[in-house]
Motif scaffolding. Structure first.
Motif, PDB file in Angstrom:
ATOM      1  N   TYR A 263      89.329  72.973  82.770  1.00  0.00           N
ATOM      2  CA  TYR A 263      88.440  73.948  82.148  1.00  0.00           C
ATOM      3  C   TYR A 263      87.377  73.223  81.317  1.00  0.00           C
ATOM      4  O   TYR A 263      87.595  72.116  80.830  1.00  0.00           O
ATOM      5  N   THR A 264      86.244  73.886  81.167  1.00  0.00           N
ATOM      6  CA  THR A 264      85.148  73.322  80.391  1.00  0.00           C
ATOM      7  C   THR A 264      84.643  74.340  79.383  1.00  0.00           C
ATOM      8  O   THR A 264      84.697  75.557  79.627  1.00  0.00           O
ATOM      9  N   ASP A 265      84.189  73.847  78.253  1.00  0.00           N
ATOM     10  CA  ASP A 265      83.694  74.712  77.181  1.00  0.00           C
ATOM     11  C   ASP A 265      82.741  73.885  76.325  1.00  0.00           C
ATOM     12  O   ASP A 265      82.557  72.686  76.569  1.00  0.00           O
ATOM     13  N   ARG A 266      82.151  74.513  75.339  1.00  0.00           N
ATOM     14  CA  ARG A 266      81.315  73.805  74.368  1.00  0.00           C
ATOM     15  C   ARG A 266      81.770  74.201  72.973  1.00  0.00           C
ATOM     16  O   ARG A 266      82.003  75.374  72.702  1.00  0.00           O
ATOM     17  N   GLU A 267      81.892  73.211  72.086  1.00  0.00           N
ATOM     18  CA  GLU A 267      82.422  73.442  70.753  1.00  0.00           C
ATOM     19  C   GLU A 267      81.440  72.917  69.715  1.00  0.00           C
ATOM     20  O   GLU A 267      80.933  71.799  69.834  1.00  0.00           O
ATOM     21  N   LYS A 268      81.194  73.737  68.691  1.00  0.00           N
ATOM     22  CA  LYS A 268      80.274  73.333  67.632  1.00  0.00           C
ATOM     23  C   LYS A 268      80.859  72.174  66.828  1.00  0.00           C
ATOM     24  O   LYS A 268      82.055  71.894  66.874  1.00  0.00           O
ATOM     25  N   PHE A 269      80.017  71.513  66.060  1.00  0.00           N
ATOM     26  CA  PHE A 269      80.455  70.409  65.217  1.00  0.00           C
ATOM     27  C   PHE A 269      81.443  70.924  64.170  1.00  0.00           C
ATOM     28  O   PHE A 269      81.171  71.891  63.462  1.00  0.00           O
ATOM     29  N   GLY A 270      82.618  70.291  64.082  1.00  0.00           N
ATOM     30  CA  GLY A 270      83.616  70.670  63.094  1.00  0.00           C
ATOM     31  C   GLY A 270      84.274  72.013  63.349  1.00  0.00           C
ATOM     32  O   GLY A 270      84.822  72.618  62.431  1.00  0.00           O
ATOM     33  N   GLU A 271      84.285  72.467  64.595  1.00  0.00           N
ATOM     34  CA  GLU A 271      84.807  73.803  64.912  1.00  0.00           C
ATOM     35  C   GLU A 271      86.253  73.739  65.404  1.00  0.00           C
ATOM     36  O   GLU A 271      86.732  72.704  65.857  1.00  0.00           O
ATOM     37  N   HIS A 272      86.975  74.880  65.275  1.00  0.00           N
ATOM     38  CA  HIS A 272      88.299  75.067  65.856  1.00  0.00           C
ATOM     39  C   HIS A 272      88.192  76.148  66.932  1.00  0.00           C
ATOM     40  O   HIS A 272      87.623  77.213  66.687  1.00  0.00           O
ATOM     41  N   ARG A 273      88.772  75.888  68.119  1.00  0.00           N
ATOM     42  CA  ARG A 273      88.773  76.896  69.184  1.00  0.00           C
ATOM     43  C   ARG A 273      90.177  77.018  69.758  1.00  0.00           C
ATOM     44  O   ARG A 273      90.868  76.016  69.926  1.00  0.00           O
ATOM     45  N   TRP A 274      90.581  78.271  70.082  1.00  0.00           N
ATOM     46  CA  TRP A 274      91.929  78.539  70.561  1.00  0.00           C
ATOM     47  C   TRP A 274      91.922  78.950  72.032  1.00  0.00           C
ATOM     48  O   TRP A 274      91.000  79.625  72.501  1.00  0.00           O
ATOM     49  N   TYR A 275      92.978  78.527  72.721  1.00  0.00           N
ATOM     50  CA  TYR A 275      93.247  78.917  74.108  1.00  0.00           C
ATOM     51  C   TYR A 275      94.746  79.246  74.191  1.00  0.00           C
ATOM     52  O   TYR A 275      95.536  78.748  73.382  1.00  0.00           O
ATOM     53  N   LEU A 354      96.944  76.764  72.128  1.00  0.00           N
ATOM     54  CA  LEU A 354      96.341  75.435  72.058  1.00  0.00           C
ATOM     55  C   LEU A 354      95.104  75.501  71.170  1.00  0.00           C
ATOM     56  O   LEU A 354      94.175  76.272  71.435  1.00  0.00           O
ATOM     57  N   ARG A 355      95.106  74.711  70.113  1.00  0.00           N
ATOM     58  CA  ARG A 355      93.953  74.678  69.207  1.00  0.00           C
ATOM     59  C   ARG A 355      93.242  73.342  69.346  1.00  0.00           C
ATOM     60  O   ARG A 355      93.842  72.277  69.158  1.00  0.00           O
ATOM     61  N   VAL A 356      91.965  73.401  69.690  1.00  0.00           N
ATOM     62  CA  VAL A 356      91.130  72.203  69.832  1.00  0.00           C
ATOM     63  C   VAL A 356      90.205  72.120  68.627  1.00  0.00           C
ATOM     64  O   VAL A 356      89.447  73.061  68.355  1.00  0.00           O
ATOM     65  N   SER A 357      90.281  71.021  67.898  1.00  0.00           N
ATOM     66  CA  SER A 357      89.451  70.818  66.711  1.00  0.00           C
ATOM     67  C   SER A 357      88.738  69.482  66.817  1.00  0.00           C
ATOM     68  O   SER A 357      89.254  68.545  67.425  1.00  0.00           O
ATOM     69  N   ASN A 358      87.570  69.399  66.217  1.00  0.00           N
ATOM     70  CA  ASN A 358      86.844  68.123  66.189  1.00  0.00           C
ATOM     71  C   ASN A 358      86.245  67.899  64.815  1.00  0.00           C
ATOM     72  O   ASN A 358      86.002  68.851  64.057  1.00  0.00           O
ATOM     73  N   SER A 359      86.005  66.640  64.485  1.00  0.00           N
ATOM     74  CA  SER A 359      85.411  66.287  63.192  1.00  0.00           C
ATOM     75  C   SER A 359      84.086  65.561  63.377  1.00  0.00           C
ATOM     76  O   SER A 359      83.760  64.653  62.615  1.00  0.00           O
ATOM     77  N   PHE A 360      83.342  65.952  64.420  1.00  0.00           N
ATOM     78  CA  PHE A 360      82.026  65.350  64.651  1.00  0.00           C
ATOM     79  C   PHE A 360      81.022  65.859  63.614  1.00  0.00           C
ATOM     80  O   PHE A 360      81.090  67.010  63.175  1.00  0.00           O
ATOM     81  N   SER A 361      80.080  65.017  63.282  1.00  0.00           N
ATOM     82  CA  SER A 361      78.931  65.402  62.464  1.00  0.00           C
ATOM     83  C   SER A 361      77.708  64.687  63.012  1.00  0.00           C
ATOM     84  O   SER A 361      77.837  63.714  63.762  1.00  0.00           O
ATOM     85  N   ALA A 364      70.632  64.879  60.278  1.00  0.00           N
ATOM     86  CA  ALA A 364      69.872  66.115  60.086  1.00  0.00           C
ATOM     87  C   ALA A 364      68.826  66.329  61.180  1.00  0.00           C
ATOM     88  O   ALA A 364      68.456  67.466  61.481  1.00  0.00           O
ATOM     89  N   SER A 365      68.337  65.248  61.797  1.00  0.00           N
ATOM     90  CA  SER A 365      67.297  65.361  62.820  1.00  0.00           C
ATOM     91  C   SER A 365      67.836  65.755  64.187  1.00  0.00           C
ATOM     92  O   SER A 365      67.058  66.006  65.111  1.00  0.00           O
ATOM     93  N   VAL A 366      69.157  65.806  64.367  1.00  0.00           N
ATOM     94  CA  VAL A 366      69.766  66.091  65.667  1.00  0.00           C
ATOM     95  C   VAL A 366      70.126  67.571  65.756  1.00  0.00           C
ATOM     96  O   VAL A 366      70.716  68.135  64.836  1.00  0.00           O
ATOM     97  N   LYS A 367      69.798  68.187  66.888  1.00  0.00           N
ATOM     98  CA  LYS A 367      70.153  69.587  67.110  1.00  0.00           C
ATOM     99  C   LYS A 367      71.663  69.709  67.336  1.00  0.00           C
ATOM    100  O   LYS A 367      72.254  68.926  68.054  1.00  0.00           O
ATOM    101  N   THR A 368      72.246  70.718  66.724  1.00  0.00           N
ATOM    102  CA  THR A 368      73.687  70.935  66.864  1.00  0.00           C
ATOM    103  C   THR A 368      74.019  72.035  67.862  1.00  0.00           C
ATOM    104  O   THR A 368      75.192  72.355  68.064  1.00  0.00           O
ATOM    105  N   THR A 369      72.993  72.629  68.485  1.00  0.00           N
ATOM    106  CA  THR A 369      73.225  73.634  69.522  1.00  0.00           C
ATOM    107  C   THR A 369      72.563  73.176  70.810  1.00  0.00           C
ATOM    108  O   THR A 369      71.486  72.595  70.778  1.00  0.00           O
ATOM    109  N   PRO A 370      73.179  73.403  71.971  1.00  0.00           N
ATOM    110  CA  PRO A 370      74.529  73.961  72.117  1.00  0.00           C
ATOM    111  C   PRO A 370      75.587  72.992  71.643  1.00  0.00           C
ATOM    112  O   PRO A 370      75.287  71.838  71.311  1.00  0.00           O
ATOM    113  N   GLY A 371      76.841  73.456  71.591  1.00  0.00           N
ATOM    114  CA  GLY A 371      77.921  72.615  71.102  1.00  0.00           C
ATOM    115  C   GLY A 371      78.219  71.439  72.005  1.00  0.00           C
ATOM    116  O   GLY A 371      77.616  71.260  73.074  1.00  0.00           O
ATOM    117  N   LEU A 372      79.169  70.630  71.587  1.00  0.00           N
ATOM    118  CA  LEU A 372      79.557  69.441  72.355  1.00  0.00           C
ATOM    119  C   LEU A 372      80.366  69.836  73.587  1.00  0.00           C
ATOM    120  O   LEU A 372      81.173  70.771  73.533  1.00  0.00           O
TER     121      LEU A 372
END
Length: 430
Positions: A263-275, A354-361, A364-372
């Motif tokens: 499966y594939t998805d996109r996750e924001k910086f520092g976000e938690h997502r559940w499956y 299943l909880r997927v979390s990341n600690s990316f940052s 300031a000059s880099v766009k954070t959307t769409p997620g990783l």
């Protein structure tokens, strides 16, 4: 006599082995015949025929001539099981009207399996092309996706885009179009090839490919072009597993239910997502996650994959950290469930969140959307005989080995000490 009998024995053994091989080959061949036929993979070659293709900078000839030569070689080498078509962009309209130029895309040859006559017809159609107009990449990709779409969800689909310039029909961003195509979940991959590309062309074609899990290649010679296109067409005949899009939720109760698959998805910086995964009794859940840094990020980041109960209690976790030396970071976990009791008619499945979390940052000059980009692999296999083996010992039976080594070392020390005292006593006596 013994010397003469050895060759005879070897001959008899060899004949026996060959006979056994022939006997076992028969059922294997029969099994292959019983396998259901796979749907023919579809490939559409999309060729940029805009005015810039007149440039003569590929092996002393024009980009258009190099593309025609490559197409002729590819059409001769296309596997019989591949349905192949050709679409052009910028091949017909010579005027300056932007609205008309951005509609200039044509299906030059329909997507179908090629016989001898079909290969000849396709070559004839390519031979008539001449560099003409605009570069409507976005609209062309939408049309190409429609050409390849049908009711067979298992079919492999691939677009091979060959262009020498960036899209001239903004604001219809080709990268956004590619993401929309990927979101449809129709197993369609877009590979891009840039003919003598500049930086802007390279960035745009790379973005299109990455959005669908495809590849980007820079081309500067004719043999590179023909070889790469042949390779991509052959890859369609032997496809790899294509990830399915699954949008994670903000909590487990709303999470999508996943089966075994990729499966594939996109996750924001520092976000938690559940499956959510339902694990039957007697099965073991194996899950892994990879998060890709597709843009500049700060150093020191990590990814955490947790298996939890619906109530939020942690069952097991996998985690990994990075320091900027790699673009992809991955981790995984295993969770076995015990077999059901014999007196139970039907064992209930265990719901695992299943909880997927990341600690990316990011700066300031880099766009954070769409997620990783996130890739999540889920597999359900038979549990080991003792489910506690995995939970208690982690990495196999390494603790048992360590215990044995300690015990052996202790006994060896006692024996060596006793021998030393005995030798010393004998020395004093003598």
């Amino acid at each position: 006599m013994i010397t003469r009998q050895r060759p005879a024995a070897w001959v008899i053994a060899l004949l026996a082995a060959l006979t056994a091989g022939l006997v076992t080959a028969g059922p294997a061949a029969a099994d292959d015949d019983d396998e259901p036929a796979q749907p023919s993979p579809k490939v559409e070659l999309v060729l940029d025929v805009s005015g810039s293709m007149r440039a003569r900078d590929i092996d002393g000839k024009s980009r258009m001539a190099a593309a025609k030569q490559a197409f002729n070689e590819v059409l001769d080498a296309t596997p019989d099981e591949v349905a192949l078509g050709i679409r052009t962009l910028g091949a017909n309209y010579r005027g300056d009207d932007r609205r008309t130029g951005c509609k200039d895309t044509e299906l030059l040859y329909p997507v179908e399996r090629l016989d001898k006559a079909g290969r000849t017809d396709a070559k004839t159609a390519v031979a008539t092309l001449a560099p003409t107009g605009w570069t409507p990449i976005g609209p062309t990709l939408l049309k190409a996706a429609d050409d390849l779409t049908d009711d067979d969800a298992e079919r492999s689909r691939r677009i091979v885009l060959i262009s020498d310039g960036e899209d001239t029909c903004q604001p219809l961003d080709p990268c956004v179009v590619a993401r929309e195509i990927s979101a449809k979940g129709i197993h369609l991959t877009i590979d891009t090839l840039g003919l003598v590309p500049d930086a802007k062309t390279r960035d745009q074609l790379s973005c299109i490919a990455e959005a669908t899990g495809g590849t980007y290649t820079s081309i500067r010679h004719t043999d590179e072009l023909s070889g790469r296109v042949k390779q991509l067409v052959d890859r369609a005949a032997d496809p790899v597993v294509t990830p399915v899009e699954a949008k994670g939720a903000a909590q487990c109760t709303e999470a999508p239910e996943l089966k075994s698959g990729l499966y594939t998805d996109r996750e924001k910086f520092g976000e938690h997502r559940w499956y959510r995964v339902d694990v039957p009794a007697g099965k073991e859940l194996r899950a892994s996650v990879s998060v890709a840094a597709d843009r500049a990020v700060d150093k020191d980041y990590g990814v955490l994959l947790r298996a939890e109960t619906p109530g939020g209690r942690e069952i097991v976790r996998g985690q990994e950290s990075g320091d900027g030396r790699t673009d992809v970071i991955s981790t995984g976990l295993r969770h076995p469930t015990p077999e059901a009791d014999d007196d139970e008619e039907e064992a209930a499945s265990e719901t695992v969140c299943l909880r997927v979390s990341n600690s990316f940052s990011a700066p300031a000059s880099v766009k954070t959307t769409p997620g990783l980009p996130v890739e999540l692999a889920v597999d359900l296999v038979d549990s080991p005989d003792e489910a506690s083996d995995v939970a208690s010992f982690g990495l196999g039976h390494g603790w048992w080995l360590l215990g044995v080594l300690v015990l052996v070392g202790f006994v060896a020390g006692l024996v060596w000490g006793w021998l030393s005292r005995w030798r010393f006593a004998v020395w004093r006596t003598n």
